[in-house]
Design a protein around this motif. Structure first.
Motif, PDB file in Angstrom:
ATOM      1  N   PHE A 114      43.394  16.329  16.722  1.00  0.00           N
ATOM      2  CA  PHE A 114      42.040  16.086  16.455  1.00  0.00           C
ATOM      3  C   PHE A 114      41.335  16.408  18.015  1.00  0.00           C
ATOM      4  O   PHE A 114      40.238  16.579  18.127  1.00  0.00           O
ATOM      5  N   GLU A 115      41.982  15.063  18.667  1.00  0.00           N
ATOM      6  CA  GLU A 115      41.075  15.032  20.541  1.00  0.00           C
ATOM      7  C   GLU A 115      41.813  16.362  20.455  1.00  0.00           C
ATOM      8  O   GLU A 115      40.269  17.183  21.522  1.00  0.00           O
ATOM      9  N   ARG A 116      42.594  17.705  20.595  1.00  0.00           N
ATOM     10  CA  ARG A 116      42.315  19.137  21.251  1.00  0.00           C
ATOM     11  C   ARG A 116      41.228  19.460  20.458  1.00  0.00           C
ATOM     12  O   ARG A 116      40.176  20.387  21.284  1.00  0.00           O
ATOM     13  N   HIS A 117      40.788  19.726  18.904  1.00  0.00           N
ATOM     14  CA  HIS A 117      39.736  20.512  18.416  1.00  0.00           C
ATOM     15  C   HIS A 117      38.182  19.640  19.166  1.00  0.00           C
ATOM     16  O   HIS A 117      37.694  20.690  19.238  1.00  0.00           O
ATOM     17  N   LEU A 118      38.716  18.645  19.242  1.00  0.00           N
ATOM     18  CA  LEU A 118      37.003  16.968  19.580  1.00  0.00           C
ATOM     19  C   LEU A 118      37.090  18.487  21.296  1.00  0.00           C
ATOM     20  O   LEU A 118      35.940  18.385  21.213  1.00  0.00           O
ATOM     21  N   ASP A 119      37.680  18.423  21.676  1.00  0.00           N
ATOM     22  CA  ASP A 119      36.870  18.985  23.316  1.00  0.00           C
ATOM     23  C   ASP A 119      36.158  20.199  23.160  1.00  0.00           C
ATOM     24  O   ASP A 119      35.629  20.391  23.876  1.00  0.00           O
ATOM     25  N   ALA A 120      36.679  20.885  21.834  1.00  0.00           N
ATOM     26  CA  ALA A 120      36.324  21.972  22.012  1.00  0.00           C
ATOM     27  C   ALA A 120      34.989  21.920  20.653  1.00  0.00           C
ATOM     28  O   ALA A 120      34.516  23.286  20.683  1.00  0.00           O
ATOM     29  N   CYS A 121      34.880  21.101  19.850  1.00  0.00           N
ATOM     30  CA  CYS A 121      33.737  21.450  18.604  1.00  0.00           C
ATOM     31  C   CYS A 121      32.890  21.292  18.741  1.00  0.00           C
ATOM     32  O   CYS A 121      32.599  19.421  19.051  1.00  0.00           O
ATOM     33  N   GLN A 122      31.841  20.953  18.686  1.00  0.00           N
ATOM     34  CA  GLN A 122      30.548  20.648  19.006  1.00  0.00           C
ATOM     35  C   GLN A 122      30.107  19.120  18.392  1.00  0.00           C
ATOM     36  O   GLN A 122      29.574  18.596  18.551  1.00  0.00           O
ATOM     37  N   ASP A 123      30.266  20.170  17.202  1.00  0.00           N
ATOM     38  CA  ASP A 123      30.089  19.407  15.668  1.00  0.00           C
ATOM     39  C   ASP A 123      30.678  18.081  15.283  1.00  0.00           C
ATOM     40  O   ASP A 123      30.482  16.847  15.110  1.00  0.00           O
ATOM     41  N   CYS A 124      31.800  18.595  16.220  1.00  0.00           N
ATOM     42  CA  CYS A 124      32.482  16.772  15.703  1.00  0.00           C
ATOM     43  C   CYS A 124      32.206  16.056  16.743  1.00  0.00           C
ATOM     44  O   CYS A 124      32.414  14.738  16.301  1.00  0.00           O
ATOM     45  N   GLN A 125      32.047  16.632  18.125  1.00  0.00           N
ATOM     46  CA  GLN A 125      31.453  15.507  19.058  1.00  0.00           C
ATOM     47  C   GLN A 125      30.244  14.886  18.576  1.00  0.00           C
ATOM     48  O   GLN A 125      30.443  13.788  18.420  1.00  0.00           O
ATOM     49  N   VAL A 126      29.330  15.551  17.786  1.00  0.00           N
ATOM     50  CA  VAL A 126      27.955  15.276  17.510  1.00  0.00           C
ATOM     51  C   VAL A 126      28.070  14.205  15.785  1.00  0.00           C
ATOM     52  O   VAL A 126      28.080  12.972  16.130  1.00  0.00           O
ATOM     53  N   GLN A 127      28.845  14.198  15.549  1.00  0.00           N
ATOM     54  CA  GLN A 127      29.715  13.645  14.161  1.00  0.00           C
ATOM     55  C   GLN A 127      30.630  11.966  14.475  1.00  0.00           C
ATOM     56  O   GLN A 127      29.860  10.896  14.456  1.00  0.00           O
ATOM     57  N   LEU A 128      31.511  12.058  15.823  1.00  0.00           N
ATOM     58  CA  LEU A 128      32.152  11.448  16.577  1.00  0.00           C
ATOM     59  C   LEU A 128      30.862  10.193  16.910  1.00  0.00           C
ATOM     60  O   LEU A 128      31.051   9.053  16.966  1.00  0.00           O
ATOM     61  N   ARG A 129      30.344  10.965  17.414  1.00  0.00           N
ATOM     62  CA  ARG A 129      28.687   9.597  17.920  1.00  0.00           C
ATOM     63  C   ARG A 129      28.389   9.599  17.308  1.00  0.00           C
ATOM     64  O   ARG A 129      28.254   8.570  17.283  1.00  0.00           O
ATOM     65  N   GLU A 130      27.875   9.501  15.955  1.00  0.00           N
ATOM     66  CA  GLU A 130      27.481   9.267  15.683  1.00  0.00           C
ATOM     67  C   GLU A 130      28.363   8.272  14.645  1.00  0.00           C
ATOM     68  O   GLU A 130      27.552   7.365  14.002  1.00  0.00           O
ATOM     69  N   LEU A 131      29.507   8.359  13.724  1.00  0.00           N
ATOM     70  CA  LEU A 131      30.194   7.403  13.761  1.00  0.00           C
ATOM     71  C   LEU A 131      30.867   6.354  13.772  1.00  0.00           C
ATOM     72  O   LEU A 131      32.038   5.876  13.614  1.00  0.00           O
ATOM     73  N   SER A 132      30.922   6.920  15.809  1.00  0.00           N
ATOM     74  CA  SER A 132      32.062   5.637  16.663  1.00  0.00           C
ATOM     75  C   SER A 132      31.408   4.313  16.832  1.00  0.00           C
ATOM     76  O   SER A 132      32.150   3.089  16.402  1.00  0.00           O
ATOM     77  N   GLU A 133      30.423   3.484  15.621  1.00  0.00           N
ATOM     78  CA  GLU A 133      29.779   2.194  15.558  1.00  0.00           C
ATOM     79  C   GLU A 133      30.626   1.691  14.301  1.00  0.00           C
ATOM     80  O   GLU A 133      30.292   0.682  13.832  1.00  0.00           O
ATOM     81  N   VAL A 134      30.777   2.541  13.191  1.00  0.00           N
ATOM     82  CA  VAL A 134      31.150   2.589  11.687  1.00  0.00           C
ATOM     83  C   VAL A 134      32.420   1.234  11.877  1.00  0.00           C
ATOM     84  O   VAL A 134      31.913   0.323  11.214  1.00  0.00           O
ATOM     85  N   PRO A 135      33.314   0.876  12.664  1.00  0.00           N
ATOM     86  CA  PRO A 135      34.744   0.094  12.895  1.00  0.00           C
ATOM     87  C   PRO A 135      33.892  -1.114  13.241  1.00  0.00           C
ATOM     88  O   PRO A 135      34.140  -2.055  12.136  1.00  0.00           O
ATOM     89  N   GLU A 136      33.199  -1.247  13.831  1.00  0.00           N
ATOM     90  CA  GLU A 136      32.709  -2.415  14.666  1.00  0.00           C
ATOM     91  C   GLU A 136      31.767  -3.088  13.589  1.00  0.00           C
ATOM     92  O   GLU A 136      31.495  -4.051  12.837  1.00  0.00           O
TER      93      GLU A 136
END
Length: 59
Positions: A21-43
């Motif tokens: 997934f980290e390799r995929h994340l390097d090139a995928c703008q959609d996943c980067q945006v989703q990651l930023r949006e979801l980054s606060e969920v665990p906290e």
């Protein structure tokens, strides 16, 4: 790959999936945006778990 953003954020991917997934994340703008949006969920989940109202609701 795109469906794994939440699993990545929550830390439930195994080592191989995590690395892929980290390799995929390097090139995928959609996943980067989703990651930023979801980054606060665990906290937020942790805060809910330890909130006084959550403890009261479980009784």
């Amino acid at each position: 790959m795109h469906h794994e953003v939440a699993a990545y954020v929550l830390g439930v991917l195994d080592e191989e999936e995590h690395e892929a997934f980290e390799r995929h994340l390097d090139a995928c703008q959609d996943c980067q945006v989703q990651l930023r949006e979801l980054s606060e969920v665990p906290e937020l989940l942790d805060e809910l778990k330890h909130s006084p109202t959550a403890s009261e609701d479980s009784h």
